[in-house]
Design a protein around this motif. Structure first.
Motif, PDB file in Angstrom:
ATOM      1  N   UNK A   5       0.819  -1.210   0.011  1.00 44.07           N
ATOM      2  CA  UNK A   5      -0.030  -0.030  -0.031  1.00 44.07           C
ATOM      3  C   UNK A   5       0.889   1.292   0.038  1.00 44.07           C
ATOM      4  N   UNK A   6       1.827   1.325   0.689  1.00 42.47           N
ATOM      5  CA  UNK A   6       3.001   2.491   1.174  1.00 42.47           C
ATOM      6  C   UNK A   6       3.711   2.604  -0.427  1.00 42.47           C
ATOM      7  N   UNK A   7       4.074   1.441  -0.858  1.00 37.61           N
ATOM      8  CA  UNK A   7       4.913   1.339  -2.240  1.00 37.61           C
ATOM      9  C   UNK A   7       3.832   2.019  -3.439  1.00 37.61           C
ATOM     10  N   UNK A   8       2.618   1.529  -3.343  1.00 37.16           N
ATOM     11  CA  UNK A   8       1.788   2.090  -4.331  1.00 37.16           C
ATOM     12  C   UNK A   8       1.618   3.811  -4.297  1.00 37.16           C
ATOM     13  N   UNK A   9       1.585   4.165  -3.075  1.00 33.74           N
ATOM     14  CA  UNK A   9       1.611   5.493  -2.681  1.00 33.74           C
ATOM     15  C   UNK A   9       2.603   6.160  -3.245  1.00 33.74           C
ATOM     16  N   UNK A  10       3.853   5.741  -3.041  1.00 38.27           N
ATOM     17  CA  UNK A  10       4.834   6.454  -3.776  1.00 38.27           C
ATOM     18  C   UNK A  10       5.093   6.380  -5.178  1.00 38.27           C
ATOM     19  N   UNK A  40       5.893 -12.400  -0.124  1.00 34.30           N
ATOM     20  CA  UNK A  40       4.436 -12.150  -0.292  1.00 34.30           C
ATOM     21  C   UNK A  40       4.291 -11.769  -1.723  1.00 34.30           C
ATOM     22  N   UNK A  41       3.201 -12.162  -2.389  1.00 30.71           N
ATOM     23  CA  UNK A  41       2.674 -11.457  -3.673  1.00 30.71           C
ATOM     24  C   UNK A  41       1.362 -10.633  -3.287  1.00 30.71           C
ATOM     25  N   UNK A  42       1.313  -9.420  -3.550  1.00 27.72           N
ATOM     26  CA  UNK A  42       0.348  -8.621  -3.164  1.00 27.72           C
ATOM     27  C   UNK A  42      -0.267  -7.734  -4.449  1.00 27.72           C
ATOM     28  N   UNK A  43      -1.533  -8.148  -4.389  1.00 27.45           N
ATOM     29  CA  UNK A  43      -2.255  -7.235  -5.458  1.00 27.45           C
ATOM     30  C   UNK A  43      -3.188  -6.519  -4.875  1.00 27.45           C
ATOM     31  N   UNK A  44      -3.185  -5.134  -5.491  1.00 27.83           N
ATOM     32  CA  UNK A  44      -3.984  -4.005  -5.072  1.00 27.83           C
ATOM     33  C   UNK A  44      -4.856  -3.827  -6.250  1.00 27.83           C
ATOM     34  N   UNK A  45      -6.252  -3.565  -5.940  1.00 29.44           N
ATOM     35  CA  UNK A  45      -7.077  -3.134  -6.685  1.00 29.44           C
ATOM     36  C   UNK A  45      -8.174  -2.311  -6.006  1.00 29.44           C
ATOM     37  N   UNK A  54      -5.066 -14.597  -0.754  1.00 36.01           N
ATOM     38  CA  UNK A  54      -6.034 -14.356   0.266  1.00 36.01           C
ATOM     39  C   UNK A  54      -6.486 -12.849   0.518  1.00 36.01           C
ATOM     40  N   UNK A  55      -7.644 -12.681   0.414  1.00 38.18           N
ATOM     41  CA  UNK A  55      -8.415 -11.071   0.536  1.00 38.18           C
ATOM     42  C   UNK A  55      -7.933 -10.704   1.894  1.00 38.18           C
ATOM     43  N   UNK A  56      -7.542  -9.567   2.037  1.00 40.83           N
ATOM     44  CA  UNK A  56      -7.372  -8.799   3.282  1.00 40.83           C
ATOM     45  C   UNK A  56      -7.996  -7.578   3.351  1.00 40.83           C
ATOM     46  N   UNK A  69       1.456   5.315   9.832  1.00 38.60           N
ATOM     47  CA  UNK A  69       0.515   4.768   9.195  1.00 38.60           C
ATOM     48  C   UNK A  69      -0.665   4.151  10.016  1.00 38.60           C
ATOM     49  N   UNK A  70      -1.826   4.971  10.177  1.00 44.41           N
ATOM     50  CA  UNK A  70      -2.906   4.252  11.250  1.00 44.41           C
ATOM     51  C   UNK A  70      -3.698   3.493  10.392  1.00 44.41           C
ATOM     52  N   UNK A  71      -3.698   2.226  10.485  1.00 48.20           N
ATOM     53  CA  UNK A  71      -4.485   1.173   9.735  1.00 48.20           C
ATOM     54  C   UNK A  71      -5.550   0.462  10.551  1.00 48.20           C
ATOM     55  N   UNK A  72      -6.248  -0.246   9.840  1.00 47.49           N
ATOM     56  CA  UNK A  72      -7.217  -1.357  10.474  1.00 47.49           C
ATOM     57  C   UNK A  72      -6.923  -2.338   9.497  1.00 47.49           C
TER      58      UNK A  72
END
Length: 192
Positions: A5-10, A40-45, A54-56, A69-72
């Motif tokens: 998520x942070x990598x995509x923001x950058x 891990x392989x992460x897919x952002x959509x 596995x969906x997170x 980063x304040x996350x839930x």
């Protein structure tokens, strides 16, 4: 998931820089995240985030440059201290520190060919920390030195800087003489 998520923001911020050649590309959707020996392989959509298929459920806000980063994740709140590194992020959470390598999947396949440069051990050398004049040399070849002992004095910008031994040892060789003008990182002496 937070690393991708942070990598995509950058990546999104980088694509918005003006005066780039060609069309602006969307940030990558597929990322590889390495923490220690785990990859891990992460897919952002728009709809979901999946880690190794596995969906997170991740809810977070992050702007490049933020320190936290304040996350839930699911229903569990998580606060992560984050700092950008060369190939990812240094992340701290719940008293643990993680070096997280985050690469787009298209680049990650080449990661095995990217050998990390290990800095040379310079602890046996006394290096000049700034350009200056070697005013005094307090030791000679063969002298035994103890940690904290003054070894040399370098004058720079009308100030005398005392250079001390970082560890115990014996002076192997002297590479500079009193009165020499030294550049940054010039070797003054070598310890055994």
């Amino acid at each position: 998931a937070i690393g991708a998520f942070a990598g995509a923001a950058h990546a999104d911020r980088a694509r918005r820089i003006d005066n780039q050649l060609g069309d602006r590309l969307d940030p990558p959707a597929e990322w590889q995240v390495k923490i220690g020996d785990s990859i891990q392989s992460v897919i952002l959509s728009e709809e979901a985030i999946s880690v190794d298929g596995k969906e997170v459920e991740l809810s977070a806000e992050y702007t490049p440059g933020d320190g936290l980063i304040e996350a839930t994740i699911g229903d569990e709140p998580l606060i992560v201290k984050i700092k950008k590194t060369t190939s990812g992020f240094a992340m701290n959470t719940r008293g643990a520190r993680f070096e997280v390598r985050v690469l787009p999947q298209s680049i990650a396949q080449h990661a095995v060919h990217m050998i990390e440069k290990i800095p040379p051990d310079l602890s046996k050398y006394l290096l000049c920390p700034m350009p200056g004049l070697l005013v005094a040399l307090h030791v000679g070849e063969g002298d035994t030195v103890e940690e904290g002992q003054p070894l040399a004095v370098v004058e720079a910008m009308k100030m005398e800087n005392i250079l001390r031994a970082e560890k115990n040892g014996v002076v192997k060789s002297i590479e500079a003489a009193q009165g020499d003008s030294l550049a940054v990182d010039a070797i003054i002496l070598e310890l055994e």
